[in-house]
Structures are given as structure tokens and as C-alpha cells.
Design a protein around this motif. Structure first.
Motif, mmCIF file in Angstrom:
data_model
loop_
_atom_site.group_PDB
_atom_site.id
_atom_site.type_symbol
_atom_site.label_atom_id
_atom_site.label_comp_id
_atom_site.label_asym_id
_atom_site.label_seq_id
_atom_site.Cartn_x
_atom_site.Cartn_y
_atom_site.Cartn_z
ATOM 1 N N GLU A 159 6.126 37.689 -92.335
ATOM 2 C CA GLU A 159 5.294 38.596 -91.310
ATOM 3 C C GLU A 159 6.096 39.373 -90.857
ATOM 4 N N LYS A 160 7.528 39.317 -90.819
ATOM 5 C CA LYS A 160 8.348 39.735 -89.001
ATOM 6 C C LYS A 160 8.889 40.908 -89.438
ATOM 7 N N ALA A 161 8.494 41.295 -91.299
ATOM 8 C CA ALA A 161 8.376 43.132 -91.672
ATOM 9 C C ALA A 161 7.508 43.384 -91.644
ATOM 10 N N PHE A 162 6.265 42.907 -91.618
ATOM 11 C CA PHE A 162 4.829 43.529 -90.906
ATOM 12 C C PHE A 162 4.900 44.135 -89.598
ATOM 13 N N VAL A 163 5.499 42.920 -88.770
ATOM 14 C CA VAL A 163 5.262 43.083 -87.172
ATOM 15 C C VAL A 163 6.322 44.168 -86.996
ATOM 16 N N GLU A 164 7.602 44.245 -87.164
ATOM 17 C CA GLU A 164 8.571 44.916 -86.763
ATOM 18 C C GLU A 164 8.471 46.711 -87.055
ATOM 19 N N ALA A 165 7.063 46.725 -88.273
ATOM 20 C CA ALA A 165 7.195 47.770 -88.998
ATOM 21 C C ALA A 165 5.821 48.398 -88.333
ATOM 22 N N VAL A 166 4.522 47.797 -87.899
ATOM 23 C CA VAL A 166 4.035 48.374 -87.011
ATOM 24 C C VAL A 166 4.760 48.633 -85.317
ATOM 25 N N LYS A 167 5.510 48.187 -85.377
ATOM 26 C CA LYS A 167 5.933 48.457 -83.821
ATOM 27 C C LYS A 167 6.731 49.969 -83.694
ATOM 28 N N LEU A 168 6.518 50.115 -85.189
ATOM 29 C CA LEU A 168 7.623 51.264 -85.489
ATOM 30 C C LEU A 168 6.649 52.431 -85.126
ATOM 31 N N VAL A 169 5.630 52.454 -86.221
ATOM 32 C CA VAL A 169 4.852 53.065 -86.374
ATOM 33 C C VAL A 169 4.254 53.675 -84.889
ATOM 34 N N ILE A 170 4.240 52.918 -84.108
ATOM 35 C CA ILE A 170 2.988 52.910 -82.391
ATOM 36 C C ILE A 170 4.261 53.963 -82.152
ATOM 37 N N MET A 171 5.353 53.241 -81.882
ATOM 38 C CA MET A 171 6.772 54.304 -81.417
ATOM 39 C C MET A 171 6.573 55.777 -82.000
ATOM 40 N N ARG A 172 7.021 55.791 -82.759
ATOM 41 C CA ARG A 172 6.571 56.650 -83.366
ATOM 42 C C ARG A 172 5.544 58.149 -83.897
ATOM 43 N N MET A 173 4.330 57.097 -83.817
ATOM 44 C CA MET A 173 3.366 58.312 -83.139
ATOM 45 C C MET A 173 3.403 58.921 -81.337
ATOM 46 N N PHE A 174 4.173 58.027 -80.307
ATOM 47 C CA PHE A 174 4.022 58.557 -79.172
ATOM 48 C C PHE A 174 5.755 59.097 -79.819
ATOM 49 N N THR A 175 5.898 59.356 -80.584
ATOM 50 C CA THR A 175 7.389 60.496 -80.237
ATOM 51 C C THR A 175 6.911 61.776 -81.033
ATOM 52 N N SER A 176 6.823 61.425 -82.073
ATOM 53 C CA SER A 176 5.884 62.334 -83.142
ATOM 54 C C SER A 176 4.575 62.923 -83.007
ATOM 55 N N ASP A 177 4.744 64.454 -82.256
ATOM 56 C CA ASP A 177 3.347 64.530 -82.800
ATOM 57 C C ASP A 177 3.116 64.595 -84.583
ATOM 58 N N SER A 178 3.956 64.632 -85.243
ATOM 59 C CA SER A 178 3.956 65.954 -86.813
ATOM 60 C C SER A 178 3.789 64.568 -87.861
ATOM 61 N N PHE A 179 4.189 63.333 -87.446
ATOM 62 C CA PHE A 179 4.418 62.084 -87.956
ATOM 63 C C PHE A 179 2.854 61.734 -87.484
ATOM 64 N N LYS A 180 2.480 61.876 -86.574
ATOM 65 C CA LYS A 180 0.803 60.924 -85.740
ATOM 66 C C LYS A 180 -0.257 61.819 -86.702
ATOM 67 N N ASN A 181 0.238 63.265 -86.650
ATOM 68 C CA ASN A 181 -0.695 63.767 -86.742
ATOM 69 C C ASN A 181 -1.000 63.763 -89.024
ATOM 70 N N SER A 182 0.331 63.399 -89.079
ATOM 71 C CA SER A 182 0.423 63.658 -91.030
ATOM 72 C C SER A 182 -0.886 62.214 -91.072
ATOM 73 N N ILE A 183 -0.308 60.932 -90.406
ATOM 74 C CA ILE A 183 -0.218 59.693 -90.859
ATOM 75 C C ILE A 183 -2.228 59.686 -91.055
ATOM 76 N N LYS A 184 -2.509 58.844 -91.711
ATOM 77 C CA LYS A 184 -4.435 57.937 -91.566
ATOM 78 C C LYS A 184 -4.673 57.594 -90.865
ATOM 79 N N THR A 185 -5.250 57.752 -89.682
ATOM 80 C CA THR A 185 -5.400 57.044 -88.451
ATOM 81 C C THR A 185 -6.759 57.146 -87.869
ATOM 82 N N THR A 186 -7.553 56.573 -87.855
ATOM 83 C CA THR A 186 -8.806 56.310 -87.830
ATOM 84 C C THR A 186 -9.008 55.193 -86.678
ATOM 85 N N LYS A 187 -9.970 56.044 -85.637
ATOM 86 C CA LYS A 187 -10.226 54.845 -84.855
ATOM 87 C C LYS A 187 -10.996 54.593 -84.396
#
Length: 233
Positions: A159-187
């Protein structure tokens, strides 16, 4: 991220056959381990899981891929839109560790350059054939964001591996537009969140799981056999 919507992140799990990828995913999604589980994944299977991390609700789409060579070319397309990848080896299978470079080569060819990479040494409950120091060196040399030794059997660090991965993804979304635009994100705003908004501040251990039917990608050989059966019958 809007409080009225839930982002969906695509995670992909890769690694050689028999390193415990399906057990790793099942332990996280259902907190279960099936002793003697030996059915090989055919192509790709996935589950959906609604989680709360740091008071943010996120839906994870976790893709469990086959480790067999015959499916490798088909699986490459599933890197597209992925926010994170878990690269697994087994600490009791030396050859699975030595083949990690092959998986990295495929990953670099098919995934976005900013994808969050997590190195996972699974089966930590078994006798060790790969030293932790070796894995840490491999992690640092190849720019992995995280490294965990896990046990799909006991649940250690899964569980820790997934939780930390989610945290990093959220952080990277806010710091990199290219990453944010590349990932499959459905709100989206699921009905459940409208009916019970108090769930948004519940801990990660309180999770709703949505298992789905496996998606099976068949090799050309399998498809040819099915075609022949239809012709003769």
C-alpha cells in the motif's frame, strides 16, 4: 483539482513472468493473497480503485501486464497516458533482476519521459538472491523516483508503494505542464461522492475497490487457432 471532480490516473505494472505482479496488484486492491496463485496473466488485466491520499480523492486505473515475451510488443501501447509505472523483480529470482534493463529500454521507448518510475523488489518474505544495496544502486543509476521491497503475501510496503506513487504524480502534475498534458487524466464526479462527501477526508485504508473483467490480448498464434476452429466447425 476541483473538489467536485475526481481525477483518474493510469498506473501500469510491468516485469518478468512469475515475479508476482498479479499478486502485488491483488494485495493492494483487495488485501488478499492467494497461496499458489500461478495463473499467468494473458495480455493485460486491470482494476479500478478509488483512494484518498492527503485528503484528495483519486481514481486509479491499475494495469497488470503479462511478462511473457510473446505479448511484449502489444503491451507497449499501454504505456501511453500512464502517470506511473511499477517495475517489478523478485528478490529470490536473480534473473528477474538482471532483466530489468530490458524493461527499462522498453519503457523509455514507449512512455513519457517524465513518467513516475517505481522500482519494486517483490517477495521480500522469501530467501534473498538480490541484495538491497544492488537494487538501490540500480534505482539511482536509472533515475527511479522510488524503491520498495514488498511482499504480496504479507502486504509489506504494498500500500505504501501506491500511496507514495500517487503523491508524486499529484506533485508532478502541479510542477510540469508537459507531464500533466501527457497523462491520461479523466475528471468526473461519481454519484457516490455526491451522496457521501464526508468520505473525502477519510484515510487511505478506507478504500472502495472496483474490480473489472480482465482484458485479454491474444497472440497471433492463438487468434489463428480460433479462426481455424470456426472454419472447421
Amino acid at each position: 483539482m476541483s473538489k467536485d471532480s475526481v481525477p483518474m490516473f493510469k498506473f501500469i505494472v510491468v516485469g518478468d513472468q512469475s515475479v508476482g505482479k498479479s499478486s502485488f496488484v491483488k494485495q493492494y486492491s483487495e488485501s488478499q493473497f492467494i497461496e499458489g496463485m500461478s495463473r499467468a496473466t494473458i495480455g493485460v488485466e486491470f482494476i479500478k480503485k478509488l483512494v484518498t491520499v492527503d485528503k484528495r480523492r483519486v481514481e486509479l486505473q491499475i494495469w497488470d501486464t503479462a511478462g511473457q515475451e510473446q505479448f511484449r510488443s502489444m503491451i507497449k501501447s499501454f504505456y501511453r497516458g500512464a502517470a506511473a509505472v511499477f517495475v517489478l523483480y523478485s528478490i529470490n529470482q536473480r534473473d528477474s533482476f538482471e532483466k530489468l534493463q530490458d524493461w527499462l529500454t522498453e519503457l523509455h521507448e514507449s512512455a513519457h519521459e517524465e513518467i513516475v518510475k517505481i522500482l519494486v523488489g517483490n517477495k521480500s518474505d522469501m530467501e534473498r538472491n538480490v541484495q538491497k544495496e544492488e537494487a538501490e544502486k540500480f534505482m539511482n543509476t536509472n533515475n527511479f523516483s522510488l524503491f520498495f521491497e514488498t511482499s504480496a503475501k504479507t502486504g509489506e510496503n504494498v500500500e505504501k508503494a501506491f500511496v507514495e506513487a500517487v503523491k508524486l504524480v499529484i506533485m508532478r502534475m502541479f510542477t510540469s505542464d508537459s507531464f500533466k498534458n501527457s497523462i491520461k487524466t479523466t475528471k468526473k464526479t461519481p454519484a457516490s461522492s455526491k451522496q457521501n462527501t464526508s468520505r473525502s477526508d477519510q484515510p487511505i485504508s478506507d478504500i472502495t475497490s472496483f474490480p473489472t473483467k480482465p482484458i485479454q490480448l491474444q497472440s497471433n498464434h492463438t487468434q489463428e487457432n480460433k479462426h481455424k476452429k470456426k472454419e472447421c466447425c
